[in-house]
Design a protein around this motif. Structure first.
Motif, short mmCIF file in Angstrom:
data_model
loop_
_atom_site.label_atom_id
_atom_site.label_comp_id
_atom_site.label_asym_id
_atom_site.label_seq_id
_atom_site.Cartn_x
_atom_site.Cartn_y
_atom_site.Cartn_z
N HIS A 159 0.84 -1.19 0.00
CA HIS A 159 0.00 0.00 0.00
C HIS A 159 0.88 1.24 0.00
O HIS A 159 2.10 1.16 0.15
CB HIS A 159 -0.95 0.00 1.21
N ARG B 104 -6.22 1.14 -3.16
CA ARG B 104 -6.73 2.06 -4.18
C ARG B 104 -8.17 1.72 -4.55
O ARG B 104 -9.01 2.60 -4.73
CB ARG B 104 -5.84 2.02 -5.41
N ALA C 254 -10.47 3.01 -1.86
CA ALA C 254 -10.60 4.47 -1.91
C ALA C 254 -11.48 4.91 -3.08
O ALA C 254 -12.30 5.83 -2.94
CB ALA C 254 -9.21 5.10 -2.02
N ARG C 255 -11.33 4.25 -4.21
CA ARG C 255 -12.13 4.62 -5.39
C ARG C 255 -13.61 4.32 -5.15
O ARG C 255 -14.48 5.16 -5.46
CB ARG C 255 -11.63 3.86 -6.61
N ALA D 265 -14.98 6.91 -2.71
CA ALA D 265 -15.05 8.25 -3.30
C ALA D 265 -16.21 8.37 -4.28
O ALA D 265 -16.80 9.46 -4.43
CB ALA D 265 -13.74 8.59 -3.98
N PHE E 277 -12.37 3.22 5.19
CA PHE E 277 -12.74 3.99 4.01
C PHE E 277 -14.24 4.26 3.95
O PHE E 277 -14.67 5.31 3.47
CB PHE E 277 -12.30 3.24 2.74
#
Length: 278
Positions: free
Chosen positions: A159, A167, A170-171, A174, A231
């Motif tokens: 990471h 990632r 997080a994507r 988001a 997250f």
């Protein structure tokens, strides 16, 4: 040292490139695009233009080097054939040098399979994820080679940087989607930050014995569900079959429950990982 990097613009490779330049090594790195070449040049390294799929187009332009770090992998169906051809040509090229180069080959935590409660070490027999079983004879070829000083590094789940295994989490968060966890929230991942892993590669390059193997593990095993929930509170469990259908058979590794030990590198090389994780 004069060092050649393959995979120098990935999550691991970018950190290794930065670490080696910072330690005063002269670095050459393979780049298949103008964008990749620009990233390499901005880190004060020299570019070798080419692609791992066609080593014959650039192998002759590779200067004599003291070390090679191979971190490149094509995650497509031809990755075994690509890596085998690359090793054929690269080992032959290095054998023709006046000096014997050190060759660091990158394995991976998924070569050890599910580990149970006792953490796996460098001495644990392999039980590889099917998609990466080909890597075992390849790394053994490097270790057994008389043409180079072969060494293997097995990274944990990496990471940090601009990529890494978080990632995807997080994507999803988001973009307002549930964060997907493969298999179970209780699946444990061994972890390492790319900067700590880069420091290990440098230590191995500079001082590890030929024929040795090293686990790059900062955290032995951490439940992936707890990571995902940093997250988003909205977590969705998907099956290994689902993720394999979407990304390829290699992605079944996300459901691999593991504990791995990085104690050997700490004791024998003085490796001291310092970066945490979300």
């Amino acid at each position: 040292m004069r060092v050649f990097l393959l995979g120098a613009t990935g999550t691991i490779g970018s950190a290794v490139l930065r670490e080696l330049v910072g330690r005063g090594h002269e670095v050459f790195a393979l780049a298949r695009s103008d964008a990749s070449a620009g990233k390499i040049e901005r880190q004060q390294a020299a570019v070798v233009r080419g692609d791992i799929e066609t080593p014959g187009t650039w192998m002759a332009s590779l200067p004599a080097v003291d070390g090679v770090i191979h971190m490149a992998c094509d995650f497509g169906s031809a990755m075994e054939a690509i890596d085998r051809h690359l090793l054929d040509m690269l080992l032959a090229r290095l054998a023709a040098q006046p000096n014997k180069a050190r060759f660091l080959y990158t394995g991976g935590c998924w070569l050890f399979g599910p580990t149970g409660e006792g953490p796996a070490t460098e001495e644990t027999p392999f039980s590889p994820l099917a998609a990466f079983a080909w890597m075992v004879p390849h790394l053994q070829r490097v270790l057994d080679s008389c043409e180079v000083e072969g060494i293997v590094v097995h990274p944990a789940m990496v990471h940090g940087g601009d990529g890494g295994v978080f990632r995807r989490f997080a994507r999803d968060a988001a973009e307002g989607r549930p964060v997907r966890v493969v298999g179970s929230e209780d699946v444990r991942w061994p972890l390492v930050h790319c900067d700590d892993l880069a420091a290990l590669y440098a230590l191995v390059l500079e001082g590890a014995a030929a024929g040795s193997s090293w686990l790059g593990v900062a955290v032995e095993g951490f439940p992936v569900g707890r990571i995902a929930r940093t997250f988003s509170k909205d977590v969705e469990i998907v099956s290994a079959d689902t993720i394999a259908d979407e990304l390829g058979g290699w992605a079944r590794g996300y459901a691999c429950d593991q504990r791995l030990s990085g104690d050997k590198a700490r004791r024998k090389l003085g490796w001291s990982p310092v970066n945490g994780f979300p």
